[in-house]
Design a protein around this motif. Sequence first.
Motif, short mmCIF file in Angstrom:
data_model
loop_
_atom_site.label_atom_id
_atom_site.label_comp_id
_atom_site.label_asym_id
_atom_site.label_seq_id
_atom_site.Cartn_x
_atom_site.Cartn_y
_atom_site.Cartn_z
N PRO A 97 0.82 -1.20 0.00
CA PRO A 97 0.00 0.00 0.00
C PRO A 97 0.86 1.26 0.00
CG PRO A 97 0.16 -0.82 2.24
CD PRO A 97 0.91 -1.81 1.35
N THR A 98 0.23 2.37 -0.29
CA THR A 98 0.91 3.67 -0.21
C THR A 98 1.30 3.91 1.24
OG1 THR A 98 -0.29 4.54 -2.10
CG2 THR A 98 0.59 6.16 -0.54
N THR A 99 2.51 4.45 1.44
CA THR A 99 2.97 4.75 2.79
C THR A 99 3.38 6.21 2.89
OG1 THR A 99 5.25 4.11 2.29
CG2 THR A 99 3.81 2.40 3.20
N VAL A 100 3.17 6.77 4.06
CA VAL A 100 3.59 8.14 4.36
C VAL A 100 4.27 8.10 5.72
CG1 VAL A 100 2.84 10.52 4.77
CG2 VAL A 100 1.56 9.09 3.16
N ARG A 101 5.45 8.69 5.79
CA ARG A 101 6.11 8.82 7.10
C ARG A 101 6.80 10.17 7.15
NH1 ARG A 101 11.52 8.49 7.37
NH2 ARG A 101 12.58 7.63 5.58
N ARG A 102 6.93 10.68 8.33
CA ARG A 102 7.62 11.95 8.53
C ARG A 102 9.06 11.63 8.92
NH1 ARG A 102 6.23 17.07 8.87
NH2 ARG A 102 4.02 16.67 8.98
N SER A 103 10.01 12.27 8.22
CA SER A 103 11.41 12.07 8.55
C SER A 103 11.71 12.83 9.85
CB SER A 103 12.30 12.61 7.42
OG SER A 103 12.32 14.01 7.44
N PRO A 104 12.82 12.52 10.50
CA PRO A 104 13.17 13.24 11.72
C PRO A 104 13.25 14.76 11.53
CG PRO A 104 14.54 11.31 11.51
CD PRO A 104 13.77 11.43 10.22
N ALA A 105 13.57 15.22 10.31
CA ALA A 105 13.67 16.66 10.05
C ALA A 105 12.34 17.28 9.63
CB ALA A 105 14.72 16.91 8.97
N GLY A 106 11.32 16.47 9.39
CA GLY A 106 10.00 17.01 9.10
C GLY A 106 9.46 16.80 7.70
N GLN A 107 10.27 16.28 6.77
CA GLN A 107 9.74 16.03 5.44
C GLN A 107 8.75 14.87 5.49
OE1 GLN A 107 13.17 15.53 5.96
NE2 GLN A 107 14.31 16.53 4.34
N LEU A 108 7.86 14.84 4.49
CA LEU A 108 6.95 13.72 4.34
C LEU A 108 7.52 12.82 3.24
CD1 LEU A 108 3.56 15.62 4.49
CD2 LEU A 108 4.67 14.30 6.30
N VAL A 109 7.86 11.61 3.60
CA VAL A 109 8.40 10.64 2.66
C VAL A 109 7.23 9.75 2.26
CG1 VAL A 109 10.13 8.83 2.30
CG2 VAL A 109 10.61 10.74 3.87
#
Length: 159
Positions: A97-109
Amino acid sequence: MTEGTAGPGAEPPIAEKPRIKEYDGEGITVTFEPRRCLHAAECVHGLPEVFDLSRRPWILPDAAAAERVAEVVRRCPSGALQHHPPQGGPEERPDVPTTVRRSPAGQLVVRGDLLVTGEHGVRHETRVMLCGCGASGNQPYCDHSGPCAEPDDDVAEER
């Protein structure tokens, strides 16, 4: 009025179309969009015989098996690197499935079957790193121009 600003009624500047470079091989074509590259170095660490910044051209798609090149290209978190068969065959398959996570610096991967709206309209994507701080000059993509310019913010082991 200061230099670089438009007066009342002036049309906004037209955004420059993204520059995408193509590197054709026998079994795979690799494309590179320099403005989206965030220097995660997945490519140069994954296949230095294909991706070598000290050489021109820096990408030699035929220096490894096409399947291996595709595997390493898919590691590129920003989507600056893409791949497709040289004769215009099917594009890269999105993660399911599509995944979204926030990197430690704040970007959305984000990885998956994506439609991303930006200054050039809607683009079909499989991998993007979106700006989470609002400071990017390449919206909606991150360009490390704001607080998200922290080093090591996308660690392969965390994916």
